[in-house]
Design an enzyme around this catalytic site. Structure first.
Site, short mmCIF file in Angstrom:
data_model
loop_
_atom_site.label_atom_id
_atom_site.label_comp_id
_atom_site.label_asym_id
_atom_site.label_seq_id
_atom_site.Cartn_x
_atom_site.Cartn_y
_atom_site.Cartn_z
CG HIS A 227 -6.49 0.29 0.32
ND1 HIS A 227 -5.40 0.72 -0.41
CD2 HIS A 227 -6.01 -0.04 1.55
CE1 HIS A 227 -4.32 0.64 0.33
NE2 HIS A 227 -4.65 0.19 1.53
CG HIS B 182 -2.78 4.42 4.59
ND1 HIS B 182 -2.50 4.38 3.25
CD2 HIS B 182 -2.92 3.13 4.98
CE1 HIS B 182 -2.46 3.12 2.84
NE2 HIS B 182 -2.71 2.34 3.87
CB CYS C 295 -0.93 0.00 1.21
SG CYS C 295 -1.70 -1.59 1.50
#
Lengths: 401, 388
Positions: free
Chosen positions: A329, A292, A165
């Protein structure tokens, strides 16, 4: 010798809410969300049956990852309208490995035998007919960066970050350092996520990472996991200031050195990365944080606690939002789309909201942007990306005005 | 800007450590053999370079495959040799080739699937191991190794066939930016996976003959590349009194679908080529590629420079190549003897001077090149005296 400043000259994104950043930003500002039932494949029975998909016909191709990335990167490059010698143009991309389509994987697996033992002979005889569907041009993590280099005519440094990520944020950090170090004059950087497929959704689902409620609501008391999204965002950075959008003021990365899936419970790695980026920028605080904010129970609270450690009392004044509520995401592309939002805040004086956020969890208290965008002058913004495996990457941008 | 190497570790098909690899290379040996760990009869690639033996038992074996485990072993060895401090100022940069399919785990869940993926969960995907994604995570070795050695500074996982060079470049930037005081680089790759062998075969690259008939790179009748595997590690610092060597790297790409153009290899080499008289070539072993490489390199280094091909002995090592070359070239320069290209008696005519017998050298710097699909090229410069 003082390192030169690095300037953002243009950026572009393709998202489930639009083929351009302008279209996406307008939708995000209005509080729209792209979370919807998965259309790409039959997801009946999966732990989660929603995602944020790009529906545009041009994206319905076998090598979706590269198509999405090139769509955004080429438009960013065109918008920047920069020229440089090929060896002075760098390319830095956050991308995971590509995958053959499900039907190809199935055909190859069946060719290798239906029993427990992999039949090399059968595979070696059958697979060459399908090689173009899984060769390095499709599967290599570096295929995206190489394709972009070819399209923009770059022969400078070309690097691929596969850091889960934090991939694209790490790539952007690297571009800034390469420019400051004189390795190139111009850099294309960013990332792509294209993980809405049966195997990846299975993998995420079996680990319990996905929202069983089918909602992405970062920082909300109801949050129960992430929703996978797809898209790409790319930036053109340069040493020459020109009509700069923002200054790439500070970058920082760190490693938790802890758990394979869970963040450091104290957020120590996140703290180090944010502090490094702020110190690099010569700032002690920021006006806005693009978090995030994955919508997972553990991560969001730890990120807010880490933010408080870093900003101190100033944390009460900094706007906080997460684009994952609206776009899901993007995994390898997450840091890049987050940076789009941070840049937008500075350039457009508009902080985009966290879609899906209604009831802020007690451990996530901050100056959240809820509902629709907030208009406010933003001089500095921080974009966070924290990955599986404890890799953390942060970027600070500052107004070029 | 070069950085100093103060520790290293190496595991290749030519021995269990760096000294063993050098000794074998100086004897002109090659690790090329028919596959031993699987039945390779039907692959086009008939020769491969496999590492003998397996990693030591490890609790990480539930997440990491063989080469990643070997990578952790050489990384620990490099760190011990270096003596650098761990903690917030130690960075960790991993170099990996890319995710492999892990067919063994997929075959069961795929056995009852339909091509259109309908009902794919019930038809088998629900039976995938819960840790499948963690085994499939590109940065899993990076994460587990960071925890083992308490590397909490900067770091990343770089990927693709030139990842080793990318990792050296990224670590060097982090060091020169002052973000960390030391960087551990771990690189590993295996070009012997089923889909990789098929891909290489379709591109006409691997050796398709037996060892007795195979001719090494830079001969006019070169017989193709040797897919190999390796794990290698370096510890880098900005400055050191008496390091093992200094290193600098550059990776680039040109968008070609298969191997990069010769000019792309030259573009990677050019920023590092000043004063270079020894080059370890990309050594694809395909006469057209070898020739294009030599012609392009002739424009950036002395046309009489010695040309090595360590990959003829070690095999092609993909993402690990630049790190492997750093170690091997440093040892070559320190030994004062250039190793011959394995299985080459008469090189093709062209720029640079292929080395076919052990040759004394006084050179203190060497350039290593590597390449891979799609269109990836990289160079690493190794100096055993501090570069000016």
């Amino acid at each position: 010798m003082t390192a030169p400043s690095v300037w953002l000259r243009a950026f572009e994104a393709v998202t489930p809410l639009g083929d351009t950043w302008a279209a996406t930003a307008a939708a995000l500002a209005a509080g729209k969300s792209a979370v919807a039932p998965i259309a790409a494949f039959d997801c009946a029975g999966f732990p989660s049956t929603v995602a944020c998909e790009i529906a545009a016909p041009w994206a319905k191709v076998a090598d979706r990852r590269r198509a999405i990335a090139l769509h955004a990167a080429e438009r960013a490059w065109q918008a920047a309208a920069l020229t440089a010698a090929p060896e002075r143009i760098g390319v830095f991309v956050g991308a995971e490995s590509g995958r053959a389509e499900f039907a190809t994987v199935r055909a190859l697996a069946l060719a290798a035998g239906s029993g427990p033992a992999f039949d090399h002979g059968a595979f070696a005889r059958f697979a060459p007919a399908l090689a173009a569907r899984f060769d390095a041009g499709v599967a290599s993590p570096a295929a995206v960066a190489a394709s972009i280099a070819g399209r923009v005519g770059a022969l400078g440094p070309c690097e691929t970050f596969s850091l889960a990520c934090a991939s694209s944020s790490a790539a952007i950090v690297e571009a800034v350092r390469a420019l400051r170090g004189g390795e190139c004059d111009v850099a294309v950087c960013g990332g792509v996520g294209a993980d809405v497929d049966p195997l990846m959704l299975t993998g995420f689902g079996l680990l319990g990472m996905l929202s069983s409620r089918g909602a992405s609501c970062p920082f909300d008391i109801r949050r129960d996991g992430m929703v996978v999204g797809e898209g790409a965002a790319f930036f053109v950075l340069a040493i020459e200031r020109g009509p700069a959008m923002v200054e790439m003021a500070g970058v920082g990365r760190s490693l938790d050195a802890g758990h394979l899936t869970a963040p450091d419970p104290q957020g120590a790695g996140a703290v180090r990365a944010m502090r490094a980026a702020l110190a690099d920028a010569g700032e002690v605080s920021v006006d806005c944080v693009q978090a995030h904010g994955t919508s997972t129970p553990l991560n969001d609270g730890i990120e807010i606690a880490a933010l408080r450690q870093v900003l101190g009392e100033a944390a009460e004044q900094a706007y906080v939002s997460s684009v994952k509520g609206a776009l899901g995401h993007w995994i390898a592309g997450a840091g890049a789309i987050g940076l789009c939002c941070a840049v937008h805040a500075v350039v457009a004086a508009e902080v985009l909201p966290t879609a899906g956020l209604r009831d802020v969890a007690p451990e996530c208290k901050a100056r959240h942007v809820v509902g629709t965008a907030v208009r406010a002058p933003i001089r500095t913004a921080l974009a966070n990306a924290f990955a599986f495996g404890g890799a953390n990457s942060c970027v600070v941008v500052r107004s070029a005005a | 800007m070069s950085v100093a190497v103060v520790g290293w570790g190496l595991r290749t098909a030519l021995g269990s450590d760096a000294d063993a690899a050098l000794s074998a290379l100086l004897r002109g040996e090659t690790a090329a053999r028919p596959p031993r760990s699987f039945d390779g009869t039907d692959y086009r690639a008939q020769l491969v370079a496999e590492i003998d033996g397996d990693p030591a038992p490890s609790r990480h074996a539930r997440y990491l495959r063989r080469l990643a485990l070997l990578g952790c072993e050489v990384a620990q060895a490099a760190l011990r040799q270096s003596g650098v401090a761990t903690g917030d100022r130690l960075g960790l940069f991993a170099a990996v080739g890319g995710l492999r399919v892990h067919w063994q785990e997929l075959m069961g869940p795929m056995a009852q699937q339909r091509a259109d993926a309908s009902d794919c969960w019930q038809r088998g995907l629900r039976g995938l191991h819960p840790h499948w994604l963690l085994r499939h995570l590109s940065n899993n070795a990076h994460a587990l190794l960071a925890a083992d050695i308490h590397a909490r500074g900067d770091g990343a996982t770089l990927a693709g066939a030139t990842a080793g060079a990318q990792a050296i470049a990224a670590a060097s930037r982090a060091l020169n930016a002052g973000a960390i005081d030391a960087a551990l680089i771990v690189a590993y790759d295996r070009l012997l996976e089923p889909e990789t062998l098929v891909d290489l075969g379709q591109r006409g690259l691997p050796a398709m003959v037996g060892l007795q008939s195979w001719v090494g790179p830079y001969a006019g009748n070169a017989g193709g590349m040797i897919p190999g595997e390796a794990a290698a590690a370096l510890v880098l610092v900005r400055e050191a009194e008496a390091p093992l060597c200094w290193v600098q790297a550059r990776a680039t790409a040109d968008g070609e679908l298969s191997e990069p153009a010769g000019s792309t290899l030259a573009a990677a080499a050019a920023p590092l080529a000043r004063g270079i008289a020894v080059v370890d070539g990309a050594a694809r072993g395909v006469p057209t590629l070898d020739s294009a490489e030599r012609i392009a390199l002739g424009s950036v280094v002395d046309g009489n420079a010695a040309l090595l091909a360590t990959a003829a002995g070690l095999g092609q090592t993909g993402a690990a190549a630049a790190v492997v070359q750093t170690i091997v070239l440093a040892l070559v320069l320190r030994s004062g003897m250039l190793p011959p290209i394995a299985c080459v008696d008469v090189p093709a005519v062209g720029p640079l001077r292929p080395v076919v017998t052990p040759t004394p050298t006084a050179a203190t710097a060497a350039l290593g090149l590597c390449s891979g699909a799609p269109g990836l090229a990289a160079a690493v410069r190794v100096d055993v005296e501090k570069p000016r």
